[in-house]
Write a protein that holds these residues in place. Structure first.
Motif, PDB file in Angstrom:
ATOM      1  N   TYR A 291       0.832  -1.205   0.000  1.00  0.00           N
ATOM      2  CA  TYR A 291       0.000   0.000   0.000  1.00  0.00           C
ATOM      3  C   TYR A 291       0.870   1.260   0.000  1.00  0.00           C
ATOM      4  O   TYR A 291       0.655   2.186  -0.787  1.00  0.00           O
ATOM      5  N   ILE A 292       1.858   1.297   0.887  1.00  0.00           N
ATOM      6  CA  ILE A 292       2.684   2.499   1.038  1.00  0.00           C
ATOM      7  C   ILE A 292       3.586   2.699  -0.175  1.00  0.00           C
ATOM      8  O   ILE A 292       3.761   3.826  -0.653  1.00  0.00           O
ATOM      9  N   SER A 293       4.168   1.622  -0.692  1.00  0.00           N
ATOM     10  CA  SER A 293       5.031   1.762  -1.870  1.00  0.00           C
ATOM     11  C   SER A 293       4.219   2.230  -3.074  1.00  0.00           C
ATOM     12  O   SER A 293       4.704   3.014  -3.895  1.00  0.00           O
ATOM     13  N   SER A 294       2.963   1.776  -3.175  1.00  0.00           N
ATOM     14  CA  SER A 294       2.093   2.240  -4.256  1.00  0.00           C
ATOM     15  C   SER A 294       1.765   3.717  -4.092  1.00  0.00           C
ATOM     16  O   SER A 294       1.708   4.470  -5.062  1.00  0.00           O
ATOM     17  N   LEU A 295       1.562   4.132  -2.840  1.00  0.00           N
ATOM     18  CA  LEU A 295       1.222   5.522  -2.561  1.00  0.00           C
ATOM     19  C   LEU A 295       2.381   6.457  -2.885  1.00  0.00           C
ATOM     20  O   LEU A 295       2.204   7.479  -3.554  1.00  0.00           O
ATOM     21  N   THR A 296       3.588   6.108  -2.428  1.00  0.00           N
ATOM     22  CA  THR A 296       4.751   6.965  -2.693  1.00  0.00           C
ATOM     23  C   THR A 296       5.082   7.008  -4.175  1.00  0.00           C
ATOM     24  O   THR A 296       5.560   8.029  -4.684  1.00  0.00           O
ATOM     25  N   ILE A 339      14.067  10.545  -2.849  1.00  0.00           N
ATOM     26  CA  ILE A 339      14.983  10.662  -1.706  1.00  0.00           C
ATOM     27  C   ILE A 339      14.223  11.145  -0.471  1.00  0.00           C
ATOM     28  O   ILE A 339      14.417  10.633   0.646  1.00  0.00           O
ATOM     29  N   SER A 340      13.338  12.108  -0.654  1.00  0.00           N
ATOM     30  CA  SER A 340      12.557  12.618   0.481  1.00  0.00           C
ATOM     31  C   SER A 340      11.635  11.542   1.044  1.00  0.00           C
ATOM     32  O   SER A 340      11.461  11.430   2.264  1.00  0.00           O
ATOM     33  N   PHE A 341      11.054  10.709   0.174  1.00  0.00           N
ATOM     34  CA  PHE A 341      10.204   9.616   0.639  1.00  0.00           C
ATOM     35  C   PHE A 341      11.013   8.578   1.414  1.00  0.00           C
ATOM     36  O   PHE A 341      10.538   8.013   2.407  1.00  0.00           O
ATOM     37  N   SER A 342      12.217   8.288   0.959  1.00  0.00           N
ATOM     38  CA  SER A 342      13.078   7.336   1.661  1.00  0.00           C
ATOM     39  C   SER A 342      13.320   7.776   3.098  1.00  0.00           C
ATOM     40  O   SER A 342      13.232   6.979   4.041  1.00  0.00           O
ATOM     41  N   LEU A 343      13.604   9.043   3.277  1.00  0.00           N
ATOM     42  CA  LEU A 343      13.857   9.578   4.619  1.00  0.00           C
ATOM     43  C   LEU A 343      12.593   9.511   5.476  1.00  0.00           C
ATOM     44  O   LEU A 343      12.647   9.159   6.662  1.00  0.00           O
ATOM     45  N   PHE A 344      11.456   9.837   4.888  1.00  0.00           N
ATOM     46  CA  PHE A 344      10.192   9.799   5.629  1.00  0.00           C
ATOM     47  C   PHE A 344       9.876   8.383   6.104  1.00  0.00           C
ATOM     48  O   PHE A 344       9.478   8.167   7.258  1.00  0.00           O
ATOM     49  N   VAL A 375      14.338   1.671   1.097  1.00  0.00           N
ATOM     50  CA  VAL A 375      15.571   1.382   0.362  1.00  0.00           C
ATOM     51  C   VAL A 375      15.364   1.500  -1.146  1.00  0.00           C
ATOM     52  O   VAL A 375      16.212   2.014  -1.871  1.00  0.00           O
ATOM     53  N   PHE A 376      14.208   1.024  -1.644  1.00  0.00           N
ATOM     54  CA  PHE A 376      14.076   0.947  -3.110  1.00  0.00           C
ATOM     55  C   PHE A 376      13.396   2.167  -3.744  1.00  0.00           C
ATOM     56  O   PHE A 376      13.101   2.158  -4.947  1.00  0.00           O
ATOM     57  N   GLN A 377      13.147   3.209  -2.971  1.00  0.00           N
ATOM     58  CA  GLN A 377      12.428   4.365  -3.517  1.00  0.00           C
ATOM     59  C   GLN A 377      13.092   4.956  -4.758  1.00  0.00           C
ATOM     60  O   GLN A 377      12.431   5.277  -5.746  1.00  0.00           O
ATOM     61  N   ILE A 378      14.399   5.121  -4.732  1.00  0.00           N
ATOM     62  CA  ILE A 378      15.099   5.763  -5.858  1.00  0.00           C
ATOM     63  C   ILE A 378      15.025   4.895  -7.114  1.00  0.00           C
ATOM     64  O   ILE A 378      14.694   5.378  -8.205  1.00  0.00           O
ATOM     65  N   SER A 379      15.317   3.598  -6.946  1.00  0.00           N
ATOM     66  CA  SER A 379      15.258   2.691  -8.100  1.00  0.00           C
ATOM     67  C   SER A 379      13.863   2.644  -8.700  1.00  0.00           C
ATOM     68  O   SER A 379      13.688   2.641  -9.923  1.00  0.00           O
ATOM     69  N   ASP A 380      12.853   2.621  -7.825  1.00  0.00           N
ATOM     70  CA  ASP A 380      11.472   2.563  -8.294  1.00  0.00           C
ATOM     71  C   ASP A 380      11.110   3.818  -9.078  1.00  0.00           C
ATOM     72  O   ASP A 380      10.470   3.756 -10.138  1.00  0.00           O
ATOM     73  N   LEU A 433      12.626  -7.760  -4.611  1.00  0.00           N
ATOM     74  CA  LEU A 433      11.976  -6.661  -5.321  1.00  0.00           C
ATOM     75  C   LEU A 433      12.937  -5.494  -5.544  1.00  0.00           C
ATOM     76  O   LEU A 433      12.919  -4.850  -6.596  1.00  0.00           O
ATOM     77  N   VAL A 434      13.781  -5.219  -4.546  1.00  0.00           N
ATOM     78  CA  VAL A 434      14.791  -4.166  -4.695  1.00  0.00           C
ATOM     79  C   VAL A 434      15.717  -4.480  -5.862  1.00  0.00           C
ATOM     80  O   VAL A 434      16.033  -3.616  -6.695  1.00  0.00           O
TER      81      VAL A 434
END
Length: 463
Positions: A291-296, A339-344, A375-380, A433-434
């Motif tokens: 849910y959260i990864s889809s949202l970000t 990057i901002s989402f990763s920190l959050f 961890v995977f926010q940037i790659s995604d 997944l990463v």
């Protein structure tokens, strides 16, 4: 009034700052629209999760099974925004309405076929190695989701049509009304208020189904009556004709686009099914991560959609220098946001987990999952954006093959290895997944810049 002015992408920025400003001006309404769309299943999850983790696990099971069909229904109409914007780039103002009507036909037929498959194949739920109680709760929700595909896909057709015209703020307003409607209907049907029975997960399904129908009908009425679309209704009688050539064009771009996105989403969905092999609590925690990864993802996806529209317009003009500039800027913005989402997520994982569930064991598992999501926010963000800007130049077939390699030959086997062979549990699924996302990011980004460089050289040679 010159109709080309209805699309923001016709502007030519003179600096990086102007480039970023133009992309964000077009993109932020799409971001809000995307967030409202993805909020619907998240609202379902939060509201049924407050009843019991079994309800959330059942919702998770269904969401993971239907991911690929849902993405295909949403992906096929995505051909419309680059086709519409490319038509305007060629100063062809009659094609948008023709694309809209034929897009409705194609998407309507696909979603109807899938809904019937869901209905007659509902016993599939009991053959996936899941907990029997979870499967029994999930079956009715599964059928409702199938019928929900029809109004959802038709709504997306109108969204992509309007986005291709540059009317992203208009799309945002119509998309935004979904959220309060959905919350209100869910409140009545899930918990049983105003004399209605408490339907729990079934209520969430019916609530969101009704929401999709209402918002689709609103969009139809607005298109037929609003002055915003006056200029595209001038030759409506001519536009309302089935044209096989246009349908083929939509399918040629939309089907690989849907498959490309479905390969990624399908990998996430299959990982959710694998989480169910570990246990119901792990599956519930895994679903919170999904849910959260889809949202970000909706923010870089909105930025990417703006890039797709702008690149599509310049593709119609064959301006490869502008395409290269827009591609670089779009990727830069997506990385910055990720990057901002990763920190959050790194600092707020416990707070987010407790929004969904109160059971301590599930919260602890979800915290660990959300750290992997961070961890995977940037790659995604990179792989999603690269996919979108490739779609802007109507390059969709090869990227689909590259995504197949990244997610299903590299990512999913890695997830199985880490989770079940090395006993990392649900964390192993996310490690796989990463790896898949990172592989796809490298492949698609390389594809875009290689193709742009090649086309630029060919254009210079022809001059």
């Amino acid at each position: 009034m010159n109709r080309s002015k209805t699309i923001e992408v016709s502007s030519q920025p003179k600096s990086l700052k102007e480039e970023i400003k133009l992309t964000m001006k077009l993109g932020w309404p799409i971001i809000v629209s995307n967030l409202t769309q993805i909020l619907l299943p998240i609202i379902d999850g939060i509201m049924v999760g407050s009843i019991h983790s079994n309800q959330l696990a059942a919702a998770s099971l269904v969401v993971n099974i239907v991911t690929i069909p849902v993405i295909l229904c949403m992906g096929l109409p995505m051909a419309l925004s680059p086709l519409v914007s490319a038509a305007l780039g060629k100063s062809d103002f009659d094609s948008p309405a023709k694309l809209l009507f034929n897009g409705i036909i194609v998407s309507g037929l696909l979603s109807l076929c899938l809904a019937l498959i869901f209905y007659f194949g509902r016993d599939l739920i009991f053959h996936l190695g899941q907990d029997k109680e979870i499967a029994e709760i999930a079956q009715g929700y599964f059928v409702i989701i199938g019928w929900r595909l029809i109004p959802l896909s038709l709504f997306v057709v109108f969204v992509q049509f309007a986005s291709g015209l540059g009317l992203t703020k208009f799309v945002m307003i119509l998309s935004f009304i979904k959220v309060p409607i959905n919350i209100f209907l869910n409140y009545i049907l899930i918990f049983g208020h105003f004399g209605m029975p408490a339907l729990e997960l079934l209520g969430a399904g019916y609530g969101t189904f009704l929401t999709q129908i209402i918002t689709f009908l609103v969009f139809v009425v607005v298109f037929l009556r609003s002055q915003v679309f006056d200029k595209y209704r001038n030759n409506l009688k001519e536009a309302l004709q089935i044209r096989i050539s246009i349908m083929r064009k939509i399918v040629k771009i939309g089907l690989p686009t849907g498959l490309l996105i479905a390969l990624e989403s399908g990998a996430f969905a299959f990982s959710g099914i694998m989480a169910g092999w570990i246990g119901a609590q792990q599956q519930a925690a895994h679903q919170i991560g999904l849910y959260i990864s889809s949202l970000t993802l909706m923010v870089p996806l909105g930025i990417c959609a703006a890039g797709t529209i702008r690149i599509g317009f310049n593709f119609g003009k064959k301006d490869w220098e502008a395409i290269n500039s827009i591609g670089r800027t779009t990727l830069f913005l997506a990385i910055l946001v990720s990057i901002s989402f990763s920190l959050f997520l790194f600092f707020g994982n416990e707070f987010i987990s407790r929004l969904f569930i109160s059971e301590l064991e599930v919260v602890q598992l979800a915290k660990m999952v959300l750290l992997m999501v961070a961890v995977f926010q940037i790659s995604d963000a990179i792989q999603t954006t690269s996919s979108g800007i490739l779609r802007g130049i109507q390059d969709v077939k090869v990227p689909a093959y590259l995504s197949l390699i990244a997610f299903w030959i590299i990512g999913i086997p890695s997830a199985y290895l880490f989770s079940f062979q090395l006993n990392w549990g649900v964390s192993g699924l996310w490690m796989g997944l990463v790896i898949g996302l990172t592989s796809n990011a490298i492949l698609l980004t390389s594809r875009f810049f290689t193709k742009v460089k090649k086309e630029s050289k060919m254009e210079l040679a022809s001059v």
